[in-house]
Scaffold this active site. Structure first.
Site, PDB file in Angstrom:
ATOM      1  CB  ALA A   1      -0.869  -0.020   1.248  1.00 35.42           C
TER       2      ALA A   1
ATOM      3  N   GLY B   1       0.384  -4.986   0.826  1.00 30.82           N
ATOM      4  CA  GLY B   1      -0.821  -5.028  -0.016  1.00 30.82           C
ATOM      5  C   GLY B   1      -0.590  -5.734  -1.347  1.00 30.82           C
TER       6      GLY B   1
ATOM      7  CD  GLU C   1      -2.540  -7.383   3.044  1.00 30.35           C
ATOM      8  OE1 GLU C   1      -2.210  -6.242   2.671  1.00 30.35           O
ATOM      9  OE2 GLU C   1      -3.081  -7.611   4.136  1.00 30.35           O
TER      10      GLU C   1
ATOM     11  CD  GLU D   1       1.678  -5.431   5.683  1.00 31.91           C
ATOM     12  OE1 GLU D   1       2.480  -6.364   5.913  1.00 31.91           O
ATOM     13  OE2 GLU D   1       0.936  -5.408   4.694  1.00 31.91           O
TER      14      GLU D   1
HETATM   15  N1  COA Z   1       4.625   3.104  -0.650  1.00 25.16           N
HETATM   16  C1  COA Z   1       4.982   4.265  -1.225  1.00 25.16           C
HETATM   17  N2  COA Z   1       6.096   4.376  -1.978  1.00 25.16           N
HETATM   18  C2  COA Z   1       6.826   3.272  -2.174  1.00 25.16           C
HETATM   19  C3  COA Z   1       6.490   2.032  -1.602  1.00 25.16           C
HETATM   20  C4  COA Z   1       5.325   1.970  -0.802  1.00 25.16           C
HETATM   21  N3  COA Z   1       4.896   0.838  -0.250  1.00 25.16           N
HETATM   22  N4  COA Z   1       7.451   1.130  -1.945  1.00 25.16           N
HETATM   23  C5  COA Z   1       8.326   1.783  -2.717  1.00 25.16           C
HETATM   24  N5  COA Z   1       7.972   3.068  -2.845  1.00 25.16           N
HETATM   25  C6  COA Z   1       8.659   4.125  -3.604  1.00 25.16           C
HETATM   26  C7  COA Z   1       9.851   4.661  -2.842  1.00 25.16           C
HETATM   27  O1  COA Z   1       9.484   5.630  -1.892  1.00 25.16           O
HETATM   28  C8  COA Z   1      10.662   5.226  -3.988  1.00 25.16           C
HETATM   29  O2  COA Z   1      10.105   6.461  -4.366  1.00 25.16           O
HETATM   30  P1  COA Z   1      11.052   7.754  -4.638  1.00 25.16           P
HETATM   31  O3  COA Z   1      11.953   7.344  -5.749  1.00 25.16           O
HETATM   32  O4  COA Z   1      10.103   8.833  -5.010  1.00 25.16           O
HETATM   33  O5  COA Z   1      11.777   7.983  -3.349  1.00 25.16           O
HETATM   34  C9  COA Z   1      10.403   4.261  -5.120  1.00 25.16           C
HETATM   35  O6  COA Z   1       9.205   3.584  -4.791  1.00 25.16           O
HETATM   36  C10 COA Z   1      11.491   3.203  -5.283  1.00 25.16           C
HETATM   37  O7  COA Z   1      11.673   2.544  -4.067  1.00 25.16           O
HETATM   38  P2  COA Z   1      13.075   2.379  -3.319  1.00 25.16           P
HETATM   39  O8  COA Z   1      12.836   2.171  -1.880  1.00 25.16           O
HETATM   40  O9  COA Z   1      13.997   3.490  -3.699  1.00 25.16           O
HETATM   41  O10 COA Z   1      13.604   1.029  -4.001  1.00 25.16           O
HETATM   42  P3  COA Z   1      14.633   0.012  -3.388  1.00 25.16           P
HETATM   43  O11 COA Z   1      15.006  -0.922  -4.493  1.00 25.16           O
HETATM   44  O12 COA Z   1      15.748   0.701  -2.674  1.00 25.16           O
HETATM   45  O13 COA Z   1      13.826  -0.835  -2.276  1.00 25.16           O
HETATM   46  C11 COA Z   1      11.893  -2.006  -1.415  1.00 25.16           C
HETATM   47  C12 COA Z   1      12.743  -1.652  -2.663  1.00 25.16           C
HETATM   48  C13 COA Z   1      10.684  -2.771  -1.915  1.00 25.16           C
HETATM   49  C14 COA Z   1      12.695  -2.909  -0.484  1.00 25.16           C
HETATM   50  C15 COA Z   1      11.473  -0.709  -0.677  1.00 25.16           C
HETATM   51  O14 COA Z   1      10.927   0.199  -1.619  1.00 25.16           O
HETATM   52  C16 COA Z   1      10.471  -0.899   0.431  1.00 25.16           C
HETATM   53  O15 COA Z   1      10.821  -1.392   1.501  1.00 25.16           O
HETATM   54  N6  COA Z   1       9.199  -0.493   0.193  1.00 25.16           N
HETATM   55  C17 COA Z   1       8.165  -0.536   1.173  1.00 25.16           C
HETATM   56  C18 COA Z   1       7.693  -1.955   1.399  1.00 25.16           C
HETATM   57  C19 COA Z   1       6.622  -2.012   2.469  1.00 25.16           C
HETATM   58  O16 COA Z   1       6.855  -1.754   3.625  1.00 25.16           O
HETATM   59  N7  COA Z   1       5.395  -2.369   2.038  1.00 25.16           N
HETATM   60  C20 COA Z   1       4.276  -2.518   2.940  1.00 25.16           C
HETATM   61  C21 COA Z   1       3.492  -1.273   2.986  1.00 25.16           C
HETATM   62  S1  COA Z   1       2.130  -1.433   4.084  1.00 25.16           S
END
Ligand code: COA
Length: 260
Positions: free
Chosen positions: A66, A112, A115, A135
């Site tokens: 999400a 999400g 999910e 989460e």
């Molecule tokens: N919500 C909003 N933005 C998200 C996102 C999320 N769940 N997951 C990734 N993004 C965005 C990042 O903020 C980034 O945006 P920006 O370039 O404007 O800063 C872009 O997507 C790329 O992500 P980034 O984190 O730079 O990539 P990465 O390869 O370094 O890491 C992940 C990849 C998946 C490990 C990392 O993005 C992450 O941990 N995301 C969140 C996962 C999460 O907690 N999901 C559950 C949400 S309830």
């Protein structure tokens, strides 16, 4: 319908829905959830669509969760509403569609995203996919059915482990646990999903709808899945598809199902 966050294409009788926010790793913001709900509902109401594939654009992510930027300052009430609305307009909706949904998990499937894959009827993952429910690292729990559907798919012990550790697992591990049906290379993923959709499309849509309702009934509180199966089995006998399927067998020809 015109969408801003998703792409919708039809190939023969398969609808392919692609979440198209690769710069945000296809994170599910409010608008994307609403568009997906609309696109799934539209596919369901189209008699010509026999299967739906849901995937993410780019090579990195199916859906990274999400959209955290939208809810990080929410109150208790707004948090509850976010979860309830998501269940209603997308996650429960997908699970209860009578058109089969195949999730082609092409990279990160987190929060999400996992999910969404889990409420789909079938999951195929690419070998680079990483799956997890992170989460609790954010101080929250999975709120789009993850605590329920993960336990249904992999058992309570593994679900506890995945949710409490917030660890991502590989697609190979996910296959071993029964969380995904198959793992293929990323280049083969969409083709594999399309081939499965085509296989499904050859069968009776009304029987498939009955099968989905019967299988889902077993996971519903206060509903007897065996009784639902008996009812649905009976209903099949009154359909054109049943006449066609059994006549085709007797006449030694291939059945052509109308879905009625
Ligand atoms: N919500 C909003 N933005 C998200 C996102 C999320 N769940 N997951 C990734 N993004 C965005 C990042 O903020 C980034 O945006 P920006 O370039 O404007 O800063 C872009 O997507 C790329 O992500 P980034 O984190 O730079 O990539 P990465 O390869 O370094 O890491 C992940 C990849 C998946 C490990 C990392 O993005 C992450 O941990 N995301 C969140 C996962 C999460 O907690 N999901 C559950 C949400 S309830």
């Amino acid at each position: 319908m015109v969408y801003s966050n998703i792409l919708v294409e039809t190939e023969v009788s398969t609808q392919i829905i692609t979440i198209n926010r690769p710069d945000k790793l296809n994170a599910l913001n409010k608008e994307t959830i609403e568009e997906l709900g609309d696109a799934f509902s539209e596919a369901e109401s189209n008699i010509g669509i026999r299967a739906i594939i849901i995937t993410g654009s780019g090579e990195k992510a199916f859906v990274a969760g999400a959209d955290i930027s939208e809810f990080y300052q929410f109150s208790v009430d707004k948090g509850k509403e976010l979860s309830a609305k998501g269940h209603k307009i997308l996650f429960d909706l997908v699970e209860n569609l009578t058109t089969p949904v195949i999730a082609a998990v092409n990279g990160f499937a987190l929060g999400g995203g996992l999910e969404l894959a889990m409420c789909s009827h079938i999951r195929i993952a690419s070998d680079n996919a990483k799956l997890g429910l992170p989460e609790v690292t954010l101080g929250v729990i999975p709120g789009y059915g993850g605590t329920q559907r993960l336990a249904q798919l992999v058992g309570k012990g593994k679900a506890n482990e995945m949710i409490m550790t917030a660890a991502m697992i590989s697609s190979e591990e996910a296959e071993k646990w029964g969380l995904v049906n198959a793992v293929v290379s990323q280049s083969e993923l969409l083709e594999t999903a399309k081939m499965m959709a085509a296989k499904i499309a050859r069968n009776s849509p009304v029987a498939i709808a009955s099968a989905i309702r019967s299988i889902n009934a077993g996971y519903k509180d206060g509903v007897n899945g065996y009784q639902t199966e008996i009812e649905e089995f009976g209903i099949c006998f009154g359909t054109e598809d049943f006449n066609e399927g059994t006549s085709a067998f007797m006449e030694k020809r291939k059945a052509v199902f109308s879905g009625k």
